[in-house]
Design a protein around this motif. Structure first.
Motif, PDB file in Angstrom:
ATOM      1  N   ASN A 398       0.919  -1.185  -0.226  1.00  0.00           N
ATOM      2  CA  ASN A 398       0.001  -0.024  -0.143  1.00  0.00           C
ATOM      3  C   ASN A 398       1.068   1.282  -0.045  1.00  0.00           C
ATOM      4  OD1 ASN A 398      -2.528  -1.418   0.166  1.00  0.00           O
ATOM      5  ND2 ASN A 398      -1.957  -1.880   2.256  1.00  0.00           N
ATOM      6  N   ASP A 399       0.258   2.395  -0.420  1.00  0.00           N
ATOM      7  CA  ASP A 399       0.879   3.614  -0.430  1.00  0.00           C
ATOM      8  C   ASP A 399       1.238   4.174   0.921  1.00  0.00           C
ATOM      9  OD1 ASP A 399       1.897   6.151  -0.824  1.00  0.00           O
ATOM     10  OD2 ASP A 399       0.374   6.782  -2.281  1.00  0.00           O
ATOM     11  N   PHE A 400       2.423   4.194   1.309  1.00  0.00           N
ATOM     12  CA  PHE A 400       2.905   4.596   2.836  1.00  0.00           C
ATOM     13  C   PHE A 400       2.642   6.235   2.818  1.00  0.00           C
ATOM     14  CE2 PHE A 400       6.330   5.532   5.742  1.00  0.00           C
ATOM     15  CZ  PHE A 400       6.012   4.678   6.963  1.00  0.00           C
ATOM     16  N   LEU A 401       2.979   6.938   1.643  1.00  0.00           N
ATOM     17  CA  LEU A 401       2.820   8.180   2.081  1.00  0.00           C
ATOM     18  C   LEU A 401       1.279   8.706   2.280  1.00  0.00           C
ATOM     19  CD1 LEU A 401       5.471  10.029  -0.610  1.00  0.00           C
ATOM     20  CD2 LEU A 401       5.488   9.350   2.044  1.00  0.00           C
ATOM     21  N   THR A 402       0.316   7.934   1.682  1.00  0.00           N
ATOM     22  CA  THR A 402      -0.816   7.921   1.878  1.00  0.00           C
ATOM     23  C   THR A 402      -1.064   7.936   3.262  1.00  0.00           C
ATOM     24  OG1 THR A 402      -1.541   7.810  -0.452  1.00  0.00           O
ATOM     25  CG2 THR A 402      -3.254   7.345   1.332  1.00  0.00           C
ATOM     26  N   ALA A 403      -0.676   6.785   3.966  1.00  0.00           N
ATOM     27  CA  ALA A 403      -0.815   6.653   5.297  1.00  0.00           C
ATOM     28  C   ALA A 403      -0.368   7.437   6.417  1.00  0.00           C
ATOM     29  CB  ALA A 403      -0.276   4.992   5.578  1.00  0.00           C
ATOM     30  N   VAL A 404       0.885   7.970   5.734  1.00  0.00           N
ATOM     31  CA  VAL A 404       1.525   9.191   6.554  1.00  0.00           C
ATOM     32  C   VAL A 404       0.490  10.369   6.756  1.00  0.00           C
ATOM     33  CG1 VAL A 404       3.450  10.853   6.855  1.00  0.00           C
ATOM     34  CG2 VAL A 404       4.011   8.321   6.324  1.00  0.00           C
ATOM     35  N   ALA A 405       0.357  10.794   5.396  1.00  0.00           N
ATOM     36  CA  ALA A 405      -0.707  11.751   5.265  1.00  0.00           C
ATOM     37  C   ALA A 405      -1.835  11.620   6.057  1.00  0.00           C
ATOM     38  CB  ALA A 405      -1.203  12.186   3.966  1.00  0.00           C
ATOM     39  N   ASN A 406      -2.543  10.514   6.041  1.00  0.00           N
ATOM     40  CA  ASN A 406      -3.702  10.411   6.843  1.00  0.00           C
ATOM     41  C   ASN A 406      -3.545  10.320   8.400  1.00  0.00           C
ATOM     42  OD1 ASN A 406      -5.393   9.702   4.521  1.00  0.00           O
ATOM     43  ND2 ASN A 406      -5.011   7.651   4.526  1.00  0.00           N
ATOM     44  N   ARG A 407      -2.389   9.814   8.743  1.00  0.00           N
ATOM     45  CA  ARG A 407      -2.319   9.831  10.236  1.00  0.00           C
ATOM     46  C   ARG A 407      -2.052  11.123  10.737  1.00  0.00           C
ATOM     47  NH1 ARG A 407      -0.510   6.167  14.223  1.00  0.00           N
ATOM     48  NH2 ARG A 407       0.580   7.281  15.907  1.00  0.00           N
ATOM     49  N   VAL A 408      -1.048  12.073   9.814  1.00  0.00           N
ATOM     50  CA  VAL A 408      -0.964  13.490  10.227  1.00  0.00           C
ATOM     51  C   VAL A 408      -2.299  14.249  10.348  1.00  0.00           C
ATOM     52  CG1 VAL A 408      -0.202  15.714   9.537  1.00  0.00           C
ATOM     53  CG2 VAL A 408       1.334  13.660   9.701  1.00  0.00           C
ATOM     54  N   TYR A 409      -3.152  13.930   9.348  1.00  0.00           N
ATOM     55  CA  TYR A 409      -4.324  14.774   9.416  1.00  0.00           C
ATOM     56  C   TYR A 409      -5.425  14.132  10.269  1.00  0.00           C
ATOM     57  CZ  TYR A 409      -8.686  16.715   7.226  1.00  0.00           C
ATOM     58  OH  TYR A 409      -9.727  17.392   7.236  1.00  0.00           O
ATOM     59  N   ASP A 410      -5.203  12.834  10.717  1.00  0.00           N
ATOM     60  CA  ASP A 410      -6.232  12.333  11.901  1.00  0.00           C
ATOM     61  C   ASP A 410      -5.823  13.143  13.048  1.00  0.00           C
ATOM     62  OD1 ASP A 410      -7.524  10.680  10.020  1.00  0.00           O
ATOM     63  OD2 ASP A 410      -6.553   8.966  10.533  1.00  0.00           O
ATOM     64  N   ILE A 411      -4.587  13.042  13.363  1.00  0.00           N
ATOM     65  CA  ILE A 411      -4.258  13.788  14.599  1.00  0.00           C
ATOM     66  C   ILE A 411      -4.681  15.134  14.662  1.00  0.00           C
ATOM     67  CG2 ILE A 411      -2.138  14.416  16.092  1.00  0.00           C
ATOM     68  CD1 ILE A 411      -0.926  11.767  15.108  1.00  0.00           C
ATOM     69  N   ARG A 412      -4.327  15.867  13.537  1.00  0.00           N
ATOM     70  CA  ARG A 412      -4.783  17.417  13.469  1.00  0.00           C
ATOM     71  C   ARG A 412      -6.201  17.517  13.782  1.00  0.00           C
ATOM     72  NH1 ARG A 412      -8.825  19.848  10.156  1.00  0.00           N
ATOM     73  NH2 ARG A 412      -8.404  22.125  10.029  1.00  0.00           N
ATOM     74  N   CYS A 413      -7.013  16.596  13.170  1.00  0.00           N
ATOM     75  CA  CYS A 413      -8.554  16.842  13.443  1.00  0.00           C
ATOM     76  C   CYS A 413      -8.745  16.245  14.837  1.00  0.00           C
ATOM     77  CB  CYS A 413      -9.208  15.812  12.806  1.00  0.00           C
ATOM     78  SG  CYS A 413      -9.338  16.114  10.943  1.00  0.00           S
ATOM     79  N   ARG A 414      -8.147  15.640  15.421  1.00  0.00           N
ATOM     80  CA  ARG A 414      -8.385  15.168  16.996  1.00  0.00           C
ATOM     81  C   ARG A 414      -8.136  16.289  17.932  1.00  0.00           C
ATOM     82  NH1 ARG A 414      -6.943  10.025  19.930  1.00  0.00           N
ATOM     83  NH2 ARG A 414      -8.371  11.211  21.196  1.00  0.00           N
ATOM     84  N   ILE A 415      -7.106  17.080  17.497  1.00  0.00           N
ATOM     85  CA  ILE A 415      -6.615  18.383  18.113  1.00  0.00           C
ATOM     86  C   ILE A 415      -7.636  19.418  18.161  1.00  0.00           C
ATOM     87  CG2 ILE A 415      -4.868  20.206  18.344  1.00  0.00           C
ATOM     88  CD1 ILE A 415      -2.770  18.130  17.743  1.00  0.00           C
ATOM     89  N   VAL A 416      -7.920  19.713  16.837  1.00  0.00           N
ATOM     90  CA  VAL A 416      -9.034  20.801  16.557  1.00  0.00           C
ATOM     91  C   VAL A 416     -10.429  20.386  16.775  1.00  0.00           C
ATOM     92  CG1 VAL A 416      -7.365  22.203  15.535  1.00  0.00           C
ATOM     93  CG2 VAL A 416      -8.963  20.586  14.278  1.00  0.00           C
ATOM     94  N   HIS A 417     -10.714  19.011  16.881  1.00  0.00           N
ATOM     95  CA  HIS A 417     -12.004  18.631  16.800  1.00  0.00           C
ATOM     96  C   HIS A 417     -13.176  18.879  15.789  1.00  0.00           C
ATOM     97  CE1 HIS A 417     -14.906  16.335  19.342  1.00  0.00           C
ATOM     98  NE2 HIS A 417     -15.723  17.310  19.508  1.00  0.00           N
ATOM     99  N   THR A 418     -12.590  18.674  14.688  1.00  0.00           N
ATOM    100  CA  THR A 418     -13.504  19.238  13.366  1.00  0.00           C
ATOM    101  C   THR A 418     -13.997  17.699  12.863  1.00  0.00           C
ATOM    102  OG1 THR A 418     -11.485  18.462  11.973  1.00  0.00           O
ATOM    103  CG2 THR A 418     -11.506  20.778  12.706  1.00  0.00           C
ATOM    104  N   LYS A 419     -14.964  18.015  11.810  1.00  0.00           N
ATOM    105  CA  LYS A 419     -15.616  17.258  11.205  1.00  0.00           C
ATOM    106  C   LYS A 419     -14.850  16.938   9.766  1.00  0.00           C
ATOM    107  CE  LYS A 419     -20.197  17.279  13.393  1.00  0.00           C
ATOM    108  NZ  LYS A 419     -21.504  17.754  13.260  1.00  0.00           N
TER     109      LYS A 419
END
Length: 464
Positions: A398-419
């Motif tokens: 699988n695309d490793f950079l996509t997984a990296v981007a998803n993890r970075v974005y998921d944590i960002r969403c958990r910090i700012v509590h966005t949808k």
């Protein structure tokens, strides 16, 4: 540390006097089924370890002979530690007490109306230049070494619940993680209100009995008290984390290896605005703010990289021999590629993926993670941050950079509590003083690394 089963340790224990307070402490622990053991530390010697209650967990204290005497003097063990704070609940007095700190000087507390000085005959600290009286004087000027107290007026619905901020109580001064800290030039002093520069919040009249309910009271009451003190008096205050949680936070950070070469004059210049965000992250000292600052560095470059990715897709579409300008479906596909949201094209997650792939390769990120034992364990072991993408270093399909981007974005969403992207359920909020925030260090290092790489990619030649 010497193994507890070693003959050497047994010999050291046998050399203790029968009156050694640690032996008495051991008997009490065994009678009350409190976990304990003996350990030997070089160079400090023999210590008695006690695993005190802390909800569903334990908090270990390594106790010397002098410490044991103090523990025996405070109704041991009628207290429990509270979560990840340097705080306890004394069950006999039904009182919560927790160490607090201000982001400025604690002397700001002394300017609040109602603060009074507490004095005792046995309080003799360096710098005290007048005779000490055994009373409380509300009009006396409070000095750095003084013990003091600020009592809050109770509310009509809970007149039995009393809240105070002031110098640490004698009991808390014994069981606190800060108990080994001394005032410069002085010996440890056991006082009803401890040292003047060691403040705590005390909540008395607590009815609850469950650890989590008591911890909830500490969080809610202290949060309200601190917020209103900030509103009215400008005193920014927080509860001190436990020593264990501070160690966990420091251990989750990766130590960067220093370059061995002599510095040279820079040949690059970097975009001013994202560089300013980067330095804000480096100087904040607050994990969640640091993470968001590095994310904003990446976000600054979204338009550049998402446009670049979209142009490449448009170019490939137009070069396709099957493309027909008279075919509406072909034109609709072109419109779809060209349409975007905000300053860039595609969703924010897609723009992040384009930015990351524009400044690093998969090998870059893999080498970065695999170069640190802390990073490898964090990303490959048991997941310490919930509800975020997993980085599987062994997955080559699988695309490793996509997984990296998803993890970075998921944590960002958990910090700012966005949808996410128009209506999915809201992410669980990542709280500043939670265990997950303490474990965020490797993820901060990853997003910092990506921010550095995108700044390098966006650099230009320095001309002076």
């Amino acid at each position: 540390m010497v193994d507890a089963s070693s003959d050497f340790l047994e010999q050291k224990i046998s050399e203790l006097s029968v009156d050694d307070p640690r032996r008495q402490l051991e008997r009490i622990c065994e009678e009350r089924r409190i976990g304990c053991s003996w350990v030997w530390y070089e160079p400090i010697g023999l210590r008695f370890r006690v695993d005190f209650p802390n909800g569903r967990e334990k908090r270990s204290q390594f106790i010397s002979g002098g410490d044991a005497e103090k523990f025996l003097s405070v109704e041991f063990p009628a207290f429990t530690y509270l979560g990840d704070f340097d705080g306890v609940f004394f069950s006999e007095s039904r009182t919560i007490e927790a160490a607090v700190r201000s982001n400025i000087s604690n002397l700001l507390f002394h300017d609040i109306p109602g603060v009074r000085r507490i004095e005792h005959p046995q309080l003799q600290l360096p710098g005290m230049d007048e005779e000490v009286e055994d009373d409380a004087r509300p009009n006396a000027k409070i000095r750095t070494n003084d013990a003091w107290i600020l009592e809050f007026d109770p509310t009509p619905d809970r007149p039995d619940l009393r809240v105070q901020i002031g110098s640490a109580s004698r009991e808390f001064n014994v069981v606190s993680d800060r108990r080994r800290k001394r005032f410069p030039g002085s010996e440890r002093v056991a006082l009803p209100y401890g040292l003047g520069r060691f403040p705590t919040i005390r909540i008395s009249g607590v009815r609850e009995v469950r650890h989590d309910d008591i911890l909830d009271i500490l969080n809610r009451v202290s949060g309200a008290v601190f917020f209103e003190l900030d509103l009215q008096y400008g005193v920014a205050t927080s509860i001190v984390p436990s020593a264990a949680s501070e160690v966990a936070r420091s251990r989750s950070r990766v130590r960067q290896e220093k370059a061995q070469q002599v510095p040279r004059n820079p040949t690059n210049q970097y975009p001013e605005k994202p560089l300013s965000l980067y330095w804000y992250g480096r100087s904040s000292g607050i994990p969640l703010l640091e993470y968001l600052a590095y994310y904003q560095v990446l976000e600054y470059f979204f338009p550049s990289f998402s446009h670049r990715d979209t142009l490449e897709k448009l170019r490939n579409e137009l070069l396709d021999p099957r493309f027909r300008p008279d075919d509406d479906s072909n034109l609709v596909r072109i419109i779809g590629l060209a349409s975007g949201a905000g300053k860039g094209y595609g969703s924010e997650r897609e723009q992040l993926r384009s930015t990351i792939s524009g400044c690093v390769t998969e090998e870059h990120v893999r080498d970065f993670i695999e170069g640190s034992e802390i990073l490898r364990e964090h990303f490959s072991g048991k997941q310490k941050i919930k509800d975020v993408a997993h980085l599987n270093l062994d997955d080559t399909r699988n695309d490793f950079l996509t997984a990296v981007a998803n993890r970075v974005y998921d944590i960002r969403c958990r910090i700012v509590h966005t949808k996410e992207d128009g209506g999915k359920s809201a992410a669980n909020l990542l709280l500043p003083f939670s265990k997950e925030a303490e474990q965020l260090g490797p993820d901060i290092e990853l997003v910092k690394y990506l921010a550095q790489k995108v700044l390098i990619t966006g650099a230009s030649r320095l001309h002076l």
